[in-house]
Enzyme design. Structure first.
Site, short mmCIF file in Angstrom:
data_model
loop_
_atom_site.label_atom_id
_atom_site.label_comp_id
_atom_site.label_asym_id
_atom_site.label_seq_id
_atom_site.Cartn_x
_atom_site.Cartn_y
_atom_site.Cartn_z
N LYS A 156 -20.60 74.14 41.23
CA LYS A 156 -20.52 73.19 42.43
C LYS A 156 -21.68 73.43 43.43
O LYS A 156 -22.20 72.60 44.02
CB LYS A 156 -19.17 72.82 42.88
CG LYS A 156 -19.02 72.11 44.11
CD LYS A 156 -17.71 72.03 44.64
CE LYS A 156 -17.48 70.81 45.63
NZ LYS A 156 -16.16 70.60 46.29
N ASP A 170 -23.27 53.86 43.70
CA ASP A 170 -23.28 52.43 42.81
C ASP A 170 -23.81 51.56 43.73
O ASP A 170 -23.69 50.56 43.55
CB ASP A 170 -21.80 52.13 42.49
CG ASP A 170 -21.09 53.16 41.63
OD1 ASP A 170 -21.73 53.64 40.69
OD2 ASP A 170 -19.69 53.29 41.77
N GLY A 225 -18.89 63.19 26.89
CA GLY A 225 -20.44 62.95 26.43
C GLY A 225 -20.82 62.04 25.39
O GLY A 225 -21.77 61.97 24.63
N THR A 226 -19.77 60.87 25.04
CA THR A 226 -20.21 59.77 24.25
C THR A 226 -21.65 59.14 24.25
O THR A 226 -22.49 58.84 23.46
CB THR A 226 -18.87 59.11 23.76
OG1 THR A 226 -18.66 58.29 25.05
CG2 THR A 226 -17.71 59.55 23.27
N ASN A 227 -21.44 58.77 25.60
CA ASN A 227 -22.83 58.03 26.02
C ASN A 227 -24.19 58.93 25.96
O ASN A 227 -25.17 58.62 25.44
CB ASN A 227 -22.78 57.60 27.54
CG ASN A 227 -22.53 55.94 27.27
OD1 ASN A 227 -23.04 55.51 26.69
ND2 ASN A 227 -21.71 55.70 28.38
N HIS A 272 -22.66 52.03 35.35
CA HIS A 272 -21.26 51.99 35.94
C HIS A 272 -20.47 50.76 35.19
O HIS A 272 -20.91 49.74 34.76
CB HIS A 272 -21.48 51.44 37.26
CG HIS A 272 -20.11 51.39 37.95
ND1 HIS A 272 -19.60 52.50 38.44
CD2 HIS A 272 -19.19 50.25 38.24
CE1 HIS A 272 -18.15 51.99 39.05
NE2 HIS A 272 -18.18 50.81 38.92
#
EC number: 2.1.2.2
Length: 187
Positions: free
Chosen positions: A59, A146, A13-15, A105
């Site tokens: 999930k 992506d 979770g740094t971003n 990405h």
């Protein structure tokens, strides 16, 4: 009117933390919710420490998307940001947020993207291929990994003798600098 952002993350979770901190003093938007697909993801601790509500979904909940979507609606989420989220977003959620869901990405797409290409796997592939530059791609999220429309790309060099960890450090600096600014521009 201040927009509500949800951040979807699967890992440390740094971003997510960087985005939360960036929007703390902004009038344009705030991170109102953090969602994860991993019960032990450290992003949950980061969000709690910063006072942001966070929810883990199993999930099966991600596969159907109904409970996740109702939670996004409950928190009146206007914009969804994927930040190291390693699961496919269900179609019903994608359709509820057309052009209001983005991903980051760690390569210059379309190179080194797709299912299973994340984190160090991407950096290893970039180095192994002999590329001289890499970077980040911020793009809209769609039904294919992506492949959504590209919003922004930022580049950095791949230096001779780089390890995946060294390249990752340069990529992270780009992510931390540009992702919040792009989000702000879109909301």
């Amino acid at each position: 009117m201040r927009r509500n952002i949800a951040v979807l993350a699967s890992g440390s979770g740094t971003n997510a933390e960087n985005i939360i901190r960036y929007f703390r003093e902004k009038d344009s938007a705030r991170v109102a919710l953090v969602l994860t697909n991993r019960q032990n993801a450290f992003v949950l601790e980061r969000a709690k420490r910063l006072g942001v509500p966070c929810v883990w979904f199993a999930k099966s909940d991600w596969e159907s998307g109904e409970l996740v979507l109702s939670t996004l609606r409950e928190y009146e989420i206007d914009f969804v940001v994927l930040a190291g989220f390693l699961a496919r977003v269900p179609d019903n959620i994608l359709h509820a947020y057309p052009n209001k869901m983005i991903n980051i990405h760690p390569s210059l797409l379309p190179k080194f993207g797709g299912k299973g290409m994340y984190g160090d796997r991407v950096h290893e592939a970039v180095i192994a291929s002999g590329e001289r530059e890499s970077g980040i791609t911020i793009h809209y999220t769609n039904e294919h990994y992506d492949e959504g429309g590209i919003i922004c790309q930022q580049k950095c060099p791949v230096l001779p003798g780089d390890t995946p960890e060294e390249l990752a450090q340069r990529i992270h600096r780009l992510e931390y600098e540009y992702y919040p600014k792009v989000i702000e521009g879109l909301v």
